[in-house]
Design a protein around this motif. Structure first.
Motif, PDB file in Angstrom:
ATOM      1  N   SER A 116       0.827  -1.205   0.000  1.00  0.00           N
ATOM      2  CA  SER A 116       0.000   0.000   0.000  1.00  0.00           C
ATOM      3  C   SER A 116       0.864   1.259   0.000  1.00  0.00           C
ATOM      4  O   SER A 116       0.602   2.207  -0.757  1.00  0.00           O
ATOM      5  CB  SER A 116      -0.919  -0.007   1.231  1.00  0.00           C
ATOM      6  OG  SER A 116      -1.656   1.196   1.307  1.00  0.00           O
ATOM      7  N   LEU A 117       1.900   1.278   0.836  1.00  0.00           N
ATOM      8  CA  LEU A 117       2.779   2.447   0.900  1.00  0.00           C
ATOM      9  C   LEU A 117       3.617   2.588  -0.362  1.00  0.00           C
ATOM     10  O   LEU A 117       3.851   3.708  -0.843  1.00  0.00           O
ATOM     11  CB  LEU A 117       3.677   2.346   2.136  1.00  0.00           C
ATOM     12  CG  LEU A 117       2.956   2.471   3.479  1.00  0.00           C
ATOM     13  CD1 LEU A 117       3.894   2.159   4.633  1.00  0.00           C
ATOM     14  CD2 LEU A 117       2.343   3.857   3.649  1.00  0.00           C
ATOM     15  N   LEU A 118       4.080   1.461  -0.902  1.00  0.00           N
ATOM     16  CA  LEU A 118       4.822   1.503  -2.168  1.00  0.00           C
ATOM     17  C   LEU A 118       3.944   2.096  -3.271  1.00  0.00           C
ATOM     18  O   LEU A 118       4.361   2.993  -4.008  1.00  0.00           O
ATOM     19  CB  LEU A 118       5.270   0.097  -2.573  1.00  0.00           C
ATOM     20  CG  LEU A 118       6.485  -0.503  -1.885  1.00  0.00           C
ATOM     21  CD1 LEU A 118       6.692  -1.942  -2.361  1.00  0.00           C
ATOM     22  CD2 LEU A 118       7.732   0.319  -2.167  1.00  0.00           C
ATOM     23  N   ARG A 119       2.739   1.562  -3.383  1.00  0.00           N
ATOM     24  CA  ARG A 119       1.865   2.001  -4.467  1.00  0.00           C
ATOM     25  C   ARG A 119       1.467   3.461  -4.306  1.00  0.00           C
ATOM     26  O   ARG A 119       1.355   4.203  -5.291  1.00  0.00           O
ATOM     27  CB  ARG A 119       0.621   1.115  -4.523  1.00  0.00           C
ATOM     28  CG  ARG A 119      -0.247   1.448  -5.720  1.00  0.00           C
ATOM     29  CD  ARG A 119      -1.209   0.340  -6.076  1.00  0.00           C
ATOM     30  NE  ARG A 119      -1.924   0.676  -7.296  1.00  0.00           N
ATOM     31  CZ  ARG A 119      -2.772  -0.134  -7.906  1.00  0.00           C
ATOM     32  NH1 ARG A 119      -3.006  -1.342  -7.420  1.00  0.00           N
ATOM     33  NH2 ARG A 119      -3.383   0.248  -9.004  1.00  0.00           N
ATOM     34  N   GLN A 120       1.259   3.885  -3.060  1.00  0.00           N
ATOM     35  CA  GLN A 120       0.908   5.288  -2.826  1.00  0.00           C
ATOM     36  C   GLN A 120       2.011   6.212  -3.332  1.00  0.00           C
ATOM     37  O   GLN A 120       1.741   7.197  -4.032  1.00  0.00           O
ATOM     38  CB  GLN A 120       0.672   5.524  -1.335  1.00  0.00           C
ATOM     39  CG  GLN A 120       0.226   6.940  -1.001  1.00  0.00           C
ATOM     40  CD  GLN A 120       0.022   7.147   0.494  1.00  0.00           C
ATOM     41  OE1 GLN A 120      -0.072   6.189   1.264  1.00  0.00           O
ATOM     42  NE2 GLN A 120      -0.041   8.388   0.921  1.00  0.00           N
TER      43      GLN A 120
END
Length: 260
Positions: free
Chosen positions: A27-31
């Motif tokens: 989730s943090l990577l994609r954000q």
């Protein structure tokens, strides 16, 4: 393949705790990737692998994101071996094989040049420049158009404070950097992930971290600033997050505009 790695790769979809942790990382990577438009369809991304917790976490995350991200991209992993003869990279080779990510090791004499031939007292800047040069060259040879660095949230904060203390300006490396001389683009997908989260990920999933062979490890300006931020945050909780938001909202000229 080792028993640990066999279980690790085969069972990760069945382990709900693993899913939660992996989902948070993804989730943090994609954000970060979406906000700063780090990845486009058809990208071939070289991941710089030092053997440390940060780069192995990035390898793990991107290799899993690759399976469902709407823009197709391919990965290669590259390690620049400084030639200090103290790194066992076999576990890293195994991890890359587990994830079907091609892995290249570049043999260099950088360590011997810095610590024997030149006997540098402050080698970090020159070392970084030499390692980046070797990494860029190999990335181009492999047909990559982007390089992913494993700089995390705390690296961003530390760089900004180091810039203030040692350069007299407020600045931090951008999420995306285009290198005109090589036509490569550097991306930093871990920029929203804290070092504490990286450590937790490494411990939980037993990432095969290699000990840093550099004699300067733990004796740099960055280590001093890291400890300073830790002290400030202990004395005044929230300092770390406030520093991070100051960086994100800093309106630096070479930072890309946020994607709407």
């Amino acid at each position: 393949m080792s028993t640990i790695h066999c279980l690790h790769i085969t069972n990760y979809r069945k382990d709900p705790l693993f899913q939660m942790k992996l989902q948070r990382l993804l989730s943090l990577l994609r954000q970060a990737i979406d906000q700063y438009q780090m990845i486009e369809h058809g990208d071939h991304i070289a991941i710089g692998i030092s053997g440390g917790k940060d780069s192995l976490t990035l390898l793990y995350g991107l290799s899993q994101l690759q399976k469902f991200y709407p823009k197709h991209f391919t990965l290669s992993a590259i390690t620049v071996d400084m030639g200090l003869d103290t790194m066992n990279l076999e576990p890293v080779k195994t991890l890359c094989a587990d994830f079907n990510v091609p892995y290249e090791i570049i043999s260099t004499e950088i360590g011997k040049i810095l610590f024997e031939a030149r006997n540098e007292a402050n080698p970090c800047s020159l070392c970084a420049k030499m390692r980046k040069g070797a990494l860029n060259q190999k990335a181009l040879e492999l047909g990559c158009n982007k390089i992913a660095y494993a700089h995390h949230k705390d690296d961003l904060i530390e760089t900004a404070l180091m810039s203030l203390l040692y350069e007299g300006r407020f600045y931090a490396f951008p999420p995306v950097t285009h290198l005109d001389r090589t036509d490569l683009t550097v991306i930093r997908p871990l920029m929203l992930v804290s070092e504490a989260d990286v450590k937790g990920f490494k411990n939980k999933y037993q990432l095969p971290v290699c000990k840093n062979p550099c004699p300067m490890d733990g004796h740099t300006h960055r280590e001093y600033v890291k400890n300073l931020i830790r002290t400030l945050n202990t004395d005044s909780p929230g300092v770390r997050e406030r520093l991070f938001h100051a960086v994100i909202n800093g309106n630096f000229e070479d930072w890309p505009k946020l994607s709407k």
